[in-house]
Design a protein around this motif. Structure first.
Motif, PDB file in Angstrom:
ATOM      1  N   HIS A   1     -23.184 -17.034  15.649  1.00 53.26           N
ATOM      2  CA  HIS A   1     -24.069 -18.194  15.624  1.00 53.26           C
ATOM      3  C   HIS A   1     -25.486 -17.902  15.124  1.00 53.26           C
ATOM      4  O   HIS A   1     -26.461 -18.520  15.569  1.00 53.26           O
ATOM      5  CB  HIS A   1     -24.133 -18.829  17.025  1.00 53.26           C
ATOM      6  CG  HIS A   1     -22.788 -19.022  17.647  1.00 53.26           C
ATOM      7  ND1 HIS A   1     -22.235 -18.093  18.507  1.00 53.26           N
ATOM      8  CD2 HIS A   1     -21.865 -19.997  17.499  1.00 53.26           C
ATOM      9  CE1 HIS A   1     -21.035 -18.489  18.889  1.00 53.26           C
ATOM     10  NE2 HIS A   1     -20.789 -19.643  18.280  1.00 53.26           N
ATOM     11  N   CYS A   2     -25.597 -16.930  14.202  1.00 55.85           N
ATOM     12  CA  CYS A   2     -26.890 -16.580  13.595  1.00 55.85           C
ATOM     13  C   CYS A   2     -27.924 -16.156  14.631  1.00 55.85           C
ATOM     14  O   CYS A   2     -29.129 -16.326  14.421  1.00 55.85           O
ATOM     15  CB  CYS A   2     -27.450 -17.738  12.765  1.00 55.85           C
ATOM     16  SG  CYS A   2     -26.374 -18.285  11.438  1.00 55.85           S
TER      17      CYS A   2
ATOM     18  N   ASN B   1     -29.613 -21.563  21.143  1.00 60.54           N
ATOM     19  CA  ASN B   1     -28.504 -22.164  20.417  1.00 60.54           C
ATOM     20  C   ASN B   1     -27.150 -21.574  20.812  1.00 60.54           C
ATOM     21  O   ASN B   1     -26.121 -22.000  20.305  1.00 60.54           O
ATOM     22  CB  ASN B   1     -28.701 -22.021  18.901  1.00 60.54           C
ATOM     23  CG  ASN B   1     -28.382 -20.628  18.388  1.00 60.54           C
ATOM     24  OD1 ASN B   1     -28.896 -19.632  18.918  1.00 60.54           O
ATOM     25  ND2 ASN B   1     -27.551 -20.527  17.360  1.00 60.54           N
ATOM     26  N   ILE B   2     -27.128 -20.587  21.743  1.00 55.99           N
ATOM     27  CA  ILE B   2     -25.830 -20.074  22.196  1.00 55.99           C
ATOM     28  C   ILE B   2     -25.563 -20.357  23.678  1.00 55.99           C
ATOM     29  O   ILE B   2     -24.400 -20.427  24.085  1.00 55.99           O
ATOM     30  CB  ILE B   2     -25.668 -18.557  21.919  1.00 55.99           C
ATOM     31  CG1 ILE B   2     -26.582 -17.718  22.815  1.00 55.99           C
ATOM     32  CG2 ILE B   2     -25.877 -18.240  20.460  1.00 55.99           C
ATOM     33  CD1 ILE B   2     -26.176 -16.262  22.857  1.00 55.99           C
TER      34      ILE B   2
ATOM     35  N   GLU C   1     -33.787 -15.614  19.916  1.00 53.35           N
ATOM     36  CA  GLU C   1     -34.083 -16.425  18.729  1.00 53.35           C
ATOM     37  C   GLU C   1     -32.931 -16.468  17.725  1.00 53.35           C
ATOM     38  O   GLU C   1     -32.124 -15.540  17.619  1.00 53.35           O
ATOM     39  CB  GLU C   1     -35.335 -15.903  18.040  1.00 53.35           C
ATOM     40  CG  GLU C   1     -36.562 -15.818  18.923  1.00 53.35           C
ATOM     41  CD  GLU C   1     -36.876 -17.123  19.623  1.00 53.35           C
ATOM     42  OE1 GLU C   1     -36.875 -18.179  18.961  1.00 53.35           O
ATOM     43  OE2 GLU C   1     -37.143 -17.094  20.834  1.00 53.35           O
ATOM     44  N   HIS C   2     -32.924 -17.545  16.983  1.00 51.05           N
ATOM     45  CA  HIS C   2     -32.044 -17.738  15.827  1.00 51.05           C
ATOM     46  C   HIS C   2     -32.611 -16.928  14.658  1.00 51.05           C
ATOM     47  O   HIS C   2     -33.794 -16.589  14.640  1.00 51.05           O
ATOM     48  CB  HIS C   2     -32.021 -19.232  15.486  1.00 51.05           C
ATOM     49  CG  HIS C   2     -31.003 -19.645  14.479  1.00 51.05           C
ATOM     50  ND1 HIS C   2     -31.203 -19.514  13.123  1.00 51.05           N
ATOM     51  CD2 HIS C   2     -29.774 -20.208  14.624  1.00 51.05           C
ATOM     52  CE1 HIS C   2     -30.142 -19.987  12.482  1.00 51.05           C
ATOM     53  NE2 HIS C   2     -29.266 -20.405  13.357  1.00 51.05           N
TER      54      HIS C   2
ATOM     55  N   GLY D   1     -16.853  -9.561  19.096  1.00 51.74           N
ATOM     56  CA  GLY D   1     -16.690 -10.504  17.983  1.00 51.74           C
ATOM     57  C   GLY D   1     -17.393 -11.818  18.235  1.00 51.74           C
ATOM     58  O   GLY D   1     -17.044 -12.842  17.650  1.00 51.74           O
ATOM     59  N   GLY D   2     -18.388 -11.784  19.125  1.00 45.79           N
ATOM     60  CA  GLY D   2     -19.096 -13.012  19.442  1.00 45.79           C
ATOM     61  C   GLY D   2     -18.375 -13.805  20.515  1.00 45.79           C
ATOM     62  O   GLY D   2     -17.706 -13.251  21.385  1.00 45.79           O
ATOM     63  N   ALA D   3     -18.471 -15.119  20.451  1.00 46.86           N
ATOM     64  CA  ALA D   3     -17.840 -15.985  21.453  1.00 46.86           C
ATOM     65  C   ALA D   3     -17.630 -17.366  20.863  1.00 46.86           C
ATOM     66  O   ALA D   3     -18.104 -17.674  19.760  1.00 46.86           O
ATOM     67  CB  ALA D   3     -18.713 -16.057  22.703  1.00 46.86           C
TER      68      ALA D   3
END
Length: 375
Positions: A332-333, A140-141, A92-93, A347-349
């Motif tokens: 991306h939250c 969303n990712i 989930e966001h 660090g995410g993507a």
């Protein structure tokens, strides 16, 4: 410029959306607050958009839709309608996770390492204490589209509310609230529906007991000091964003004319091509479902999530931006989703989110730039 940030907000906006904003600026008054031509124009426009949106989502009664500021606003309203424990997922966001966590009494279903969600795990996590299941229609990712029709059927048999966040799927993936057993649907206007930021809405099934989320003027029941408890007034306190809602209607017309099935086909095809080609490059790690190993019925909203060896995601996104390629880097939250796919310590993507206007030639140009970075 190659725009690949449609999961954040869609671009470019259709010409008819721009023209509708201008029309609203010239004609809009305050809907439901007068009998002069400007107020009437606004009231008629809101009713018209309500009907178009209802048709898009298979909603039989348009008045069961209230307009909101965005999907986040709608989801906060939805959480306020829940009783008992809330069941949600790790994909989930924060627009779901934060309202649910603030309310308390919740359980989170873990996802698979590629972002997939096991339906049996959801089914087995529903207990006598569960009052609602809240989840996204599409990540969303990763862009993965979840089988909410089956989950909705599970919820209906278990007697719990089924609340769906379709911020990423509205306008891209077909949605029918009745066929999918959706009790509450929360949507935004500025992504796949090509409307303006600051618009969205919530559908609430007639069988759900309503609780106002905030109070204010509605143009109705003036001498009653409590907020009305019927749709749509219950959640439409204050002056509506007539200009934005009018533009949303034009956006709905735009995607309806193209066809939601066609939208789904284009987005999925672009995802398959980008994902497959990126996975062939040594030095690039692609996260989420593997398109090459997915069945033909595996749909995607057009998102590819990746990292380049030896570079931070923000560094890659910045370099791409200098070459006119718009992406979004980081988390991306969606913190639990990044933990799920394994990017929380990196660090995410970098997220590439496409729409139907993007082309394979643009993807080839992006892949060329990524190869240059690696070299």
């Amino acid at each position: 410029m190659i725009y690949m940030d449609n999961a954040a907000t869609s671009w470019p906006k259709p010409q008819q959306v721009k023209e509708t904003v201008t029309e609203a600026l010239e004609n809009a008054g305050n809907p439901g607050r007068g009998t002069h031509s400007y107020a009437v124009w606004s009231s008629v426009k809101l009713d018209d958009v309500r009907q178009k949106t209802a048709k898009l989502f298979g909603i039989q009664e348009p008045l069961q839709i209230s307009f909101t500021l965005n999907a986040t606003h709608a989801l906060n309203i939805a959480v306020n309608l829940c009783y008992g424990q809330i069941l949600t997922t790790a994909m989930e966001h924060n627009s779901v996770l934060r309202p649910v966590a603030t309310r308390g009494c919740y359980n989170i279903v873990k996802a698979q390492s590629d972002g997939g969600i096991d339906l049996e795990r959801i089914k087995n996590s529903i207990t006598p204490l569960t009052g609602a299941v809240i989840m996204t229609h599409a990540s969303n990712i990763t862009g993965e589209v979840y089988d909410i029709a089956q989950i909705g059927e599970i919820c209906r048999k278990k007697g719990v509310l089924f609340i769906v966040d379709c911020a990423q799927s509205a306008g891209i993936i077909p949605i029918d609230v009745n066929a999918m057993n959706i009790d509450v649907l929360c949507f935004t206007g500025h992504k796949g529906l090509f409307g303006l930021q600051g618009t969205g809405g919530i559908f609430v099934s007639p069988h759900i007991k309503l609780r106002p989320f905030m109070s204010g003027g509605t143009g109705s029941h003036t001498f009653v000091f409590k907020q009305p408890t019927e749709m749509p007034d219950c959640f439409e306190a204050g002056t509506m964003n007539t200009h934005g809602i009018a533009a949303l209607g034009a956006g709905v017309d735009y995607v309806s004319n193209i066809g939601i099935e066609k939208m789904r086909e284009i987005h999925t095809a672009l995802w398959r091509y980008f994902s497959n080609e990126a996975r062939k490059i040594d030095g690039i790690t692609v996260y989420g479902p593997d398109a090459a190993k997915s069945s033909e019925t595996k749909y995607n909203t057009g998102i590819v999530l990746l990292n380049v060896r030896g570079k931070e995601s923000h560094e890659v996104s910045e370099e791409l931006g200098k070459n006119g390629i718009c992406t979004r880097a980081g988390y991306h939250c969606a913190p639990l989703a990044h933990i799920t796919v394994g990017t929380d310590n990196a660090g995410g993507a970098v997220r590439f989110s496409m729409n139907h206007l993007n082309t394979k030639n643009e993807i080839d140009n992006i892949l060329c730039k990524l190869r240059e970075m690696i070299n």
